[in-house]
Design a protein around this motif. Structure first.
Motif, PDB file in Angstrom:
ATOM      1  N   GLY A   1       8.833  11.900  13.461  1.00  0.00           N
ATOM      2  CA  GLY A   1       9.182  12.573  12.220  1.00  0.00           C
ATOM      3  C   GLY A   1      10.252  11.835  11.438  1.00  0.00           C
ATOM      4  O   GLY A   1      10.744  10.776  11.835  1.00  0.00           O
ATOM      5  N   LEU A   2      10.618  12.416  10.318  1.00  0.00           N
ATOM      6  CA  LEU A   2      11.573  11.788   9.403  1.00  0.00           C
ATOM      7  C   LEU A   2      12.945  11.627  10.044  1.00  0.00           C
ATOM      8  O   LEU A   2      13.591  10.582   9.889  1.00  0.00           O
ATOM      9  CB  LEU A   2      11.683  12.624   8.120  1.00  0.00           C
ATOM     10  CG  LEU A   2      12.615  12.091   7.042  1.00  0.00           C
ATOM     11  CD1 LEU A   2      12.121  10.752   6.521  1.00  0.00           C
ATOM     12  CD2 LEU A   2      12.731  13.081   5.909  1.00  0.00           C
TER      13      LEU A   2
ATOM     14  N   ASN B   1       0.855  -1.190   0.000  1.00  0.00           N
ATOM     15  CA  ASN B   1       0.000   0.000   0.000  1.00  0.00           C
ATOM     16  C   ASN B   1       0.894   1.243   0.000  1.00  0.00           C
ATOM     17  O   ASN B   1       1.231   1.789   1.045  1.00  0.00           O
ATOM     18  CB  ASN B   1      -0.904  -0.040   1.239  1.00  0.00           C
ATOM     19  CG  ASN B   1      -1.953   1.011   1.210  1.00  0.00           C
ATOM     20  OD1 ASN B   1      -2.154   1.670   0.201  1.00  0.00           O
ATOM     21  ND2 ASN B   1      -2.635   1.192   2.330  1.00  0.00           N
ATOM     22  N   LEU B   2       1.310   1.686  -1.196  1.00  0.00           N
ATOM     23  CA  LEU B   2       2.264   2.798  -1.319  1.00  0.00           C
ATOM     24  C   LEU B   2       1.567   4.121  -1.591  1.00  0.00           C
ATOM     25  O   LEU B   2       0.557   4.168  -2.277  1.00  0.00           O
ATOM     26  CB  LEU B   2       3.249   2.517  -2.460  1.00  0.00           C
ATOM     27  CG  LEU B   2       4.175   1.332  -2.285  1.00  0.00           C
ATOM     28  CD1 LEU B   2       5.055   1.189  -3.510  1.00  0.00           C
ATOM     29  CD2 LEU B   2       5.015   1.480  -1.046  1.00  0.00           C
ATOM     30  N   HIS B   3       2.157   5.190  -1.045  1.00  0.00           N
ATOM     31  CA  HIS B   3       1.668   6.543  -1.257  1.00  0.00           C
ATOM     32  C   HIS B   3       2.861   7.456  -1.495  1.00  0.00           C
ATOM     33  O   HIS B   3       3.913   7.276  -0.879  1.00  0.00           O
ATOM     34  CB  HIS B   3       0.910   7.060  -0.024  1.00  0.00           C
ATOM     35  CG  HIS B   3      -0.234   6.200   0.357  1.00  0.00           C
ATOM     36  ND1 HIS B   3      -1.446   6.258  -0.279  1.00  0.00           N
ATOM     37  CD2 HIS B   3      -0.348   5.240   1.298  1.00  0.00           C
ATOM     38  CE1 HIS B   3      -2.262   5.375   0.265  1.00  0.00           C
ATOM     39  NE2 HIS B   3      -1.607   4.737   1.223  1.00  0.00           N
ATOM     40  N   ALA B   4       2.700   8.416  -2.368  1.00  0.00           N
ATOM     41  CA  ALA B   4       3.721   9.441  -2.583  1.00  0.00           C
ATOM     42  C   ALA B   4       3.469  10.547  -1.573  1.00  0.00           C
ATOM     43  O   ALA B   4       2.438  11.220  -1.626  1.00  0.00           O
ATOM     44  CB  ALA B   4       3.662   9.979  -3.999  1.00  0.00           C
ATOM     45  N   VAL B   5       4.386  10.731  -0.619  1.00  0.00           N
ATOM     46  CA  VAL B   5       4.198  11.707   0.453  1.00  0.00           C
ATOM     47  C   VAL B   5       5.405  12.639   0.515  1.00  0.00           C
ATOM     48  O   VAL B   5       6.500  12.299   0.072  1.00  0.00           O
ATOM     49  CB  VAL B   5       3.999  11.038   1.832  1.00  0.00           C
ATOM     50  CG1 VAL B   5       2.734  10.230   1.858  1.00  0.00           C
ATOM     51  CG2 VAL B   5       5.189  10.197   2.195  1.00  0.00           C
ATOM     52  N   THR B   6       5.188  13.815   1.074  1.00  0.00           N
ATOM     53  CA  THR B   6       6.256  14.769   1.325  1.00  0.00           C
ATOM     54  C   THR B   6       6.498  14.813   2.829  1.00  0.00           C
ATOM     55  O   THR B   6       5.584  15.106   3.592  1.00  0.00           O
ATOM     56  CB  THR B   6       5.863  16.167   0.810  1.00  0.00           C
ATOM     57  OG1 THR B   6       5.549  16.062  -0.576  1.00  0.00           O
ATOM     58  CG2 THR B   6       6.984  17.153   1.003  1.00  0.00           C
TER      59      THR B   6
ATOM     60  N   ARG C   1      14.215  21.161   5.290  1.00  0.00           N
ATOM     61  CA  ARG C   1      13.763  20.910   3.917  1.00  0.00           C
ATOM     62  C   ARG C   1      12.711  19.813   3.933  1.00  0.00           C
ATOM     63  O   ARG C   1      12.576  19.072   4.898  1.00  0.00           O
ATOM     64  CB  ARG C   1      14.928  20.426   3.042  1.00  0.00           C
ATOM     65  CG  ARG C   1      15.962  21.467   2.788  1.00  0.00           C
ATOM     66  CD  ARG C   1      17.169  20.925   2.038  1.00  0.00           C
ATOM     67  NE  ARG C   1      16.814  20.033   0.959  1.00  0.00           N
ATOM     68  CZ  ARG C   1      17.648  19.122   0.456  1.00  0.00           C
ATOM     69  NH1 ARG C   1      18.863  18.985   0.948  1.00  0.00           N
ATOM     70  NH2 ARG C   1      17.272  18.350  -0.541  1.00  0.00           N
ATOM     71  N   SER C   2      11.998  19.708   2.833  1.00  0.00           N
ATOM     72  CA  SER C   2      11.040  18.620   2.687  1.00  0.00           C
ATOM     73  C   SER C   2      11.528  17.685   1.585  1.00  0.00           C
ATOM     74  O   SER C   2      12.197  18.103   0.644  1.00  0.00           O
ATOM     75  CB  SER C   2       9.648  19.158   2.360  1.00  0.00           C
ATOM     76  OG  SER C   2       9.697  19.913   1.180  1.00  0.00           O
ATOM     77  N   PHE C   3      11.195  16.402   1.732  1.00  0.00           N
ATOM     78  CA  PHE C   3      11.609  15.373   0.791  1.00  0.00           C
ATOM     79  C   PHE C   3      10.400  14.564   0.367  1.00  0.00           C
ATOM     80  O   PHE C   3       9.515  14.289   1.173  1.00  0.00           O
ATOM     81  CB  PHE C   3      12.647  14.441   1.431  1.00  0.00           C
ATOM     82  CG  PHE C   3      13.909  15.136   1.833  1.00  0.00           C
ATOM     83  CD1 PHE C   3      14.924  15.328   0.922  1.00  0.00           C
ATOM     84  CD2 PHE C   3      14.064  15.619   3.116  1.00  0.00           C
ATOM     85  CE1 PHE C   3      16.094  15.978   1.289  1.00  0.00           C
ATOM     86  CE2 PHE C   3      15.215  16.271   3.502  1.00  0.00           C
ATOM     87  CZ  PHE C   3      16.234  16.453   2.581  1.00  0.00           C
ATOM     88  N   ARG C   4      10.379  14.170  -0.890  1.00  0.00           N
ATOM     89  CA  ARG C   4       9.268  13.396  -1.439  1.00  0.00           C
ATOM     90  C   ARG C   4       9.692  11.935  -1.535  1.00  0.00           C
ATOM     91  O   ARG C   4      10.716  11.619  -2.154  1.00  0.00           O
ATOM     92  CB  ARG C   4       8.924  13.941  -2.815  1.00  0.00           C
ATOM     93  CG  ARG C   4       7.592  13.495  -3.327  1.00  0.00           C
ATOM     94  CD  ARG C   4       7.045  14.566  -4.261  1.00  0.00           C
ATOM     95  NE  ARG C   4       5.848  14.098  -4.918  1.00  0.00           N
ATOM     96  CZ  ARG C   4       4.648  14.093  -4.352  1.00  0.00           C
ATOM     97  NH1 ARG C   4       4.509  14.538  -3.131  1.00  0.00           N
ATOM     98  NH2 ARG C   4       3.597  13.649  -5.000  1.00  0.00           N
TER      99      ARG C   4
END
Length: 95
Positions: free
Chosen positions: A64-65, A32-37, A45-48
């Motif tokens: 968090g990341l 179950n994949l999603h493209a998220v930022t 910074r933000s990463f996709r």
């Protein structure tokens, strides 16, 4: 791009589809994949990423990341995620 989570390494599994008459044919179980930022507090910074729902919950649980990548094994991460992890470690060590 492959159907693989960039943070947890989850990928496609295979198995049998079994009919009512017990005939077995091969099938694929897709993650179950999603493209998220995702936002990095350390780097600002933000990463996709292409992330599974399970990994997204783990990122949220670990704060968090940055927290997720700090505890993640290098073998599970994609090349892009590993590069981000190295950048975060470099900035954290300098601070």
């Amino acid at each position: 791009m492959s159907r693989r989570c960039e943070l947890s390494g989850k990928g496609v599994l295979t198995g049998n589809r079994v009919s009512h008459s017990n005939i077995k044919t091969r099938r694929r179980y897709l993650p179950n994949l999603h493209a998220v930022t995702l936002q990095s507090e350390t780097l600002g910074r933000s990463f996709r990423f292409k992330v599974s729902s399970h990994a997204l919950r783990s990122v949220d649980h670990r704060g968090g990341l940055d927290g997720f990548l700090a505890k993640a094994r290098d073998g599970e991460l994609s090349a892009r995620a590993l590069k981000v992890k190295r950048e975060i470690e470099k900035v954290s060590a300098a601070a």
